[in-house]
Design a protein around this motif. Sequence first.
Motif, PDB file in Angstrom:
ATOM      1  N   ASN A 121      36.114  45.626   8.500  1.00 19.46           N
ATOM      2  CA  ASN A 121      35.442  46.676   8.951  1.00 19.46           C
ATOM      3  C   ASN A 121      34.014  46.796   8.126  1.00 19.46           C
ATOM      4  OD1 ASN A 121      35.963  47.449   6.264  1.00 19.46           O
ATOM      5  ND2 ASN A 121      37.623  48.963   7.035  1.00 19.46           N
ATOM      6  N   THR A 122      33.820  46.062   7.253  1.00 18.58           N
ATOM      7  CA  THR A 122      32.397  46.116   6.512  1.00 18.58           C
ATOM      8  C   THR A 122      31.315  45.411   7.203  1.00 18.58           C
ATOM      9  OG1 THR A 122      32.753  44.001   5.130  1.00 18.58           O
ATOM     10  CG2 THR A 122      33.669  46.080   4.265  1.00 18.58           C
ATOM     11  N   TRP A 123      31.652  44.661   8.327  1.00 17.83           N
ATOM     12  CA  TRP A 123      30.795  43.809   9.126  1.00 17.83           C
ATOM     13  C   TRP A 123      30.277  44.903  10.513  1.00 17.83           C
ATOM     14  CZ3 TRP A 123      29.651  38.542   9.072  1.00 17.83           C
ATOM     15  CH2 TRP A 123      30.000  37.887   7.826  1.00 17.83           C
ATOM     16  N   PHE A 124      30.700  45.997  10.099  1.00 19.70           N
ATOM     17  CA  PHE A 124      30.274  47.010  11.446  1.00 19.70           C
ATOM     18  C   PHE A 124      29.033  47.548  10.940  1.00 19.70           C
ATOM     19  CE2 PHE A 124      34.346  46.550  13.029  1.00 19.70           C
ATOM     20  CZ  PHE A 124      34.337  46.784  14.343  1.00 19.70           C
ATOM     21  N   ASP A 125      27.986  47.639  11.794  1.00 18.14           N
ATOM     22  CA  ASP A 125      26.681  48.579  11.520  1.00 18.14           C
ATOM     23  C   ASP A 125      25.777  47.532  10.666  1.00 18.14           C
ATOM     24  OD1 ASP A 125      27.325  50.426  13.234  1.00 18.14           O
ATOM     25  OD2 ASP A 125      28.188  51.616  11.755  1.00 18.14           O
ATOM     26  N   ARG A 126      26.016  46.351  10.462  1.00 19.79           N
ATOM     27  CA  ARG A 126      24.946  45.320   9.721  1.00 19.79           C
ATOM     28  C   ARG A 126      24.048  44.889  10.575  1.00 19.79           C
ATOM     29  NH1 ARG A 126      25.276  47.307   4.652  1.00 19.79           N
ATOM     30  NH2 ARG A 126      24.068  45.238   4.173  1.00 19.79           N
ATOM     31  N   ASP A 127      23.083  44.464   9.964  1.00 19.71           N
ATOM     32  CA  ASP A 127      22.032  43.610  10.717  1.00 19.71           C
ATOM     33  C   ASP A 127      22.248  42.061  10.497  1.00 19.71           C
ATOM     34  OD1 ASP A 127      20.860  46.001  11.177  1.00 19.71           O
ATOM     35  OD2 ASP A 127      19.387  45.780   9.535  1.00 19.71           O
ATOM     36  N   LEU A 128      22.831  41.466  11.307  1.00 22.98           N
ATOM     37  CA  LEU A 128      23.389  40.347  11.283  1.00 22.98           C
ATOM     38  C   LEU A 128      22.395  39.186  12.023  1.00 22.98           C
ATOM     39  CD1 LEU A 128      26.978  41.226  12.360  1.00 22.98           C
ATOM     40  CD2 LEU A 128      25.887  40.856  10.168  1.00 22.98           C
ATOM     41  N   THR A 129      22.633  37.868  11.676  1.00 22.26           N
ATOM     42  CA  THR A 129      21.942  36.770  11.935  1.00 22.26           C
ATOM     43  C   THR A 129      22.884  35.623  12.193  1.00 22.26           C
ATOM     44  OG1 THR A 129      20.151  35.411  12.151  1.00 22.26           O
ATOM     45  CG2 THR A 129      21.114  35.841   9.856  1.00 22.26           C
ATOM     46  N   VAL A 130      22.542  34.419  12.435  1.00 22.96           N
ATOM     47  CA  VAL A 130      23.286  33.212  12.490  1.00 22.96           C
ATOM     48  C   VAL A 130      22.860  32.055  11.566  1.00 22.96           C
ATOM     49  CG1 VAL A 130      24.511  33.493  14.741  1.00 22.96           C
ATOM     50  CG2 VAL A 130      22.185  32.262  14.590  1.00 22.96           C
ATOM     51  N   ALA A 131      23.466  31.217  11.010  1.00 29.63           N
ATOM     52  CA  ALA A 131      23.373  30.213   9.846  1.00 29.63           C
ATOM     53  C   ALA A 131      24.379  29.100  10.129  1.00 29.63           C
ATOM     54  CB  ALA A 131      22.997  30.741   8.706  1.00 29.63           C
ATOM     55  N   GLY A 132      23.870  27.912  10.003  1.00 25.80           N
ATOM     56  CA  GLY A 132      24.859  26.726   9.971  1.00 25.80           C
ATOM     57  C   GLY A 132      24.115  25.384  10.372  1.00 25.80           C
ATOM     58  N   ARG A 133      24.667  24.659  10.715  1.00 25.93           N
ATOM     59  CA  ARG A 133      24.337  23.449  11.091  1.00 25.93           C
ATOM     60  C   ARG A 133      24.583  22.991  12.601  1.00 25.93           C
ATOM     61  NH1 ARG A 133      28.502  18.606   9.160  1.00 25.93           N
ATOM     62  NH2 ARG A 133      30.323  19.235  10.230  1.00 25.93           N
ATOM     63  N   VAL A 134      23.425  22.309  13.233  1.00 21.56           N
ATOM     64  CA  VAL A 134      23.391  22.018  14.486  1.00 21.56           C
ATOM     65  C   VAL A 134      23.349  20.290  14.632  1.00 21.56           C
ATOM     66  CG1 VAL A 134      22.142  22.046  16.759  1.00 21.56           C
ATOM     67  CG2 VAL A 134      22.143  24.006  15.153  1.00 21.56           C
ATOM     68  N   ARG A 147      21.150  19.152  11.627  1.00 26.53           N
ATOM     69  CA  ARG A 147      20.044  20.040  11.092  1.00 26.53           C
ATOM     70  C   ARG A 147      20.555  21.282  10.652  1.00 26.53           C
ATOM     71  NH1 ARG A 147      15.506  18.563  14.585  1.00 26.53           N
ATOM     72  NH2 ARG A 147      14.503  20.146  13.662  1.00 26.53           N
ATOM     73  N   LEU A 148      20.195  21.747   9.677  1.00 28.15           N
ATOM     74  CA  LEU A 148      20.331  23.097   9.058  1.00 28.15           C
ATOM     75  C   LEU A 148      19.452  24.228  10.025  1.00 28.15           C
ATOM     76  CD1 LEU A 148      20.580  22.933   5.316  1.00 28.15           C
ATOM     77  CD2 LEU A 148      22.431  22.753   7.075  1.00 28.15           C
ATOM     78  N   VAL A 149      20.181  25.272  10.410  1.00 32.42           N
ATOM     79  CA  VAL A 149      19.304  26.290  10.910  1.00 32.42           C
ATOM     80  C   VAL A 149      19.807  27.786  10.046  1.00 32.42           C
ATOM     81  CG1 VAL A 149      21.196  26.817  12.840  1.00 32.42           C
ATOM     82  CG2 VAL A 149      18.778  27.383  13.267  1.00 32.42           C
ATOM     83  N   HIS A 150      18.833  28.563  10.218  1.00 38.89           N
ATOM     84  CA  HIS A 150      18.921  29.886   9.575  1.00 38.89           C
ATOM     85  C   HIS A 150      17.965  30.740  10.328  1.00 38.89           C
ATOM     86  CE1 HIS A 150      18.940  32.774   5.895  1.00 38.89           C
ATOM     87  NE2 HIS A 150      19.452  33.400   7.066  1.00 38.89           N
ATOM     88  N   ILE A 151      18.334  31.655  11.332  1.00 41.35           N
ATOM     89  CA  ILE A 151      17.356  32.516  11.911  1.00 41.35           C
ATOM     90  C   ILE A 151      17.164  33.819  11.167  1.00 41.35           C
ATOM     91  CG2 ILE A 151      16.896  34.061  13.821  1.00 41.35           C
ATOM     92  CD1 ILE A 151      18.589  32.030  15.454  1.00 41.35           C
ATOM     93  N   GLN A 152      16.143  33.792  10.340  1.00 37.15           N
ATOM     94  CA  GLN A 152      15.943  34.935   9.321  1.00 37.15           C
ATOM     95  C   GLN A 152      15.439  36.281   9.914  1.00 37.15           C
ATOM     96  OE1 GLN A 152      14.283  33.661   5.303  1.00 37.15           O
ATOM     97  NE2 GLN A 152      14.955  31.237   6.027  1.00 37.15           N
ATOM     98  N   ARG A 153      15.941  36.755  10.965  1.00 40.19           N
ATOM     99  CA  ARG A 153      15.816  38.292  11.224  1.00 40.19           C
ATOM    100  C   ARG A 153      17.031  38.403  11.981  1.00 40.19           C
ATOM    101  NH1 ARG A 153      14.422  38.617  16.845  1.00 40.19           N
ATOM    102  NH2 ARG A 153      14.161  36.691  18.021  1.00 40.19           N
ATOM    103  N   PRO A 154      17.106  39.932  12.018  1.00 36.07           N
ATOM    104  CA  PRO A 154      18.407  40.383  12.632  1.00 36.07           C
ATOM    105  C   PRO A 154      18.435  40.310  14.205  1.00 36.07           C
ATOM    106  CG  PRO A 154      17.228  42.130  11.229  1.00 36.07           C
ATOM    107  CD  PRO A 154      16.415  40.884  11.508  1.00 36.07           C
ATOM    108  N   ILE A 155      19.483  39.573  14.722  1.00 31.46           N
ATOM    109  CA  ILE A 155      19.475  39.253  16.082  1.00 31.46           C
ATOM    110  C   ILE A 155      20.872  40.005  16.423  1.00 31.46           C
ATOM    111  CG2 ILE A 155      18.130  37.487  16.091  1.00 31.46           C
ATOM    112  CD1 ILE A 155      20.528  35.522  16.236  1.00 31.46           C
TER     113      ILE A 155
END
Length: 474
Positions: A121-134, A147-155
């Motif tokens: 329930n703490t994941w609700f109403d948070r500004d989230l993005t994705v990160a990991g490897r491709v 390759r590492l990826v980290h989109i550094q804005r709320p999507i």
Amino acid sequence: MGVSREKFLASAKELLSFVNKSPSPFHAVDEVKKSLQKVGFQELKETEQWTIAPMKKYYVTKNGSAIIAFAVGGQYKAGNGFSIVGAHTDSPCLKVKPVSAKTKNGFCQVGVECYGGGIWNTWFDRDLTVAGRVLVKDKTSESIESRLVHIQRPILRIPHLAIHLQRDINDSFGPNKENHLCPILATCAQAELQGDKTPALGDAAASGPASQASKHSPTLVRLICQELNIDPGQMMDFELCLADTQPAALGGACEEFLFAPRLDNLFNAFTAYRGLLDSLSDSSLETDTNIRMISLFDNEEVGSQSAQGAGSTFQELVMRRVSTSPARPTAFEESIAHSYMVSADQAHGCHPNYSEKHESNHQPCFHKGIVIKFNANQRYATTSVTATILREVARKAEVPLQDFVVRNDSPCGSTIGPIMSAKLGMQTIDVGAAQFAMHSIREMGATDDVLYAIKLYEGFFKHYPAVHESLKFN
């Protein structure tokens, strides 16, 4: 420990910087690698023959999400011991499903899977993005790289349902993990205006393995490809987790708190490698008879049963290869009796609003030192012997310690400690820093405990061989 307040805060800020740069286990290992390389650690490959020499420093990775690093004492000989601090790089999170494209009621969504025992329930109403490897295929050579990826804005966002439509939300809120934890990425209309053609329901699953990109929202694929400067056809596969975009920060009126994601267990991943590096800043390694080692595993939050987890043979095989000596075929087995592992994972601080959850004589506090964790049923690996050894180390390092036992009427979590202890037959202790909100998307700890942990692990690497020799029993 006579250290200024500024030193405590400086160490805390270094930890927070590490956390902010480590939204996934892959990023955490990459950050550790960079720090090791700066001070001369040499990379070893599992597929190659190793030549290990005293006074040299090495590291080896597994899956890009686990890493073992070690420095060989100047007086090390085959059969001598290992001084090990172990931790883990993973934290509970939401992970993008293999086929994640979803559309519903005019919204593009991303299918996710729950990883570990998160407080969802703490994941609700948070500004989230994705990160990991491709995994990316080169257009020319057709070689495949990670390759590492980290989109550094709320999507992404998982919005709550309004209280008007669920009047009992403040009495009981238990989201359905399949239906209610699906984050929103975009409106279908805006996605199509951007050129992202939304697939019809079922298209992604029917497209087959030829196109990995077709299994996911075209908008998500576009954002990842833009970040990595690749074409969708180059995307072979990926492992992505959701992460909060709000950075970790110092908190509290006196900046005495850590407000951060993933303190469990990036706190100890960071302090373990910092303790190792700090132990190498003087000449003490020259006279060390042991190998100083850190082991940062993946998948602890789901039981450690993976090739890169503590339940694998990764640790054992590294130790065997390091110990190998034609002249002493039992060198590895001999080394176990001289070795000791600190299993470093976070501990439950005594919450002022829920103090009844702690046994009255075991209430770990913030700023009062690292916690030794005991459990008679061996959910923690601590024994009277391993506790005595660490108390001697802590005395020499001038670091305070606390004790913790869970109440008899409460369940007890576990760590990599019992796994490693049973697998290798090695002396092991479970410790950690006190924190609140464990497994929440935003956790809370104490600034002072960062430096306490670093100094404890540094002191352990320097003093353990001598403390071990002082024991007059097996």
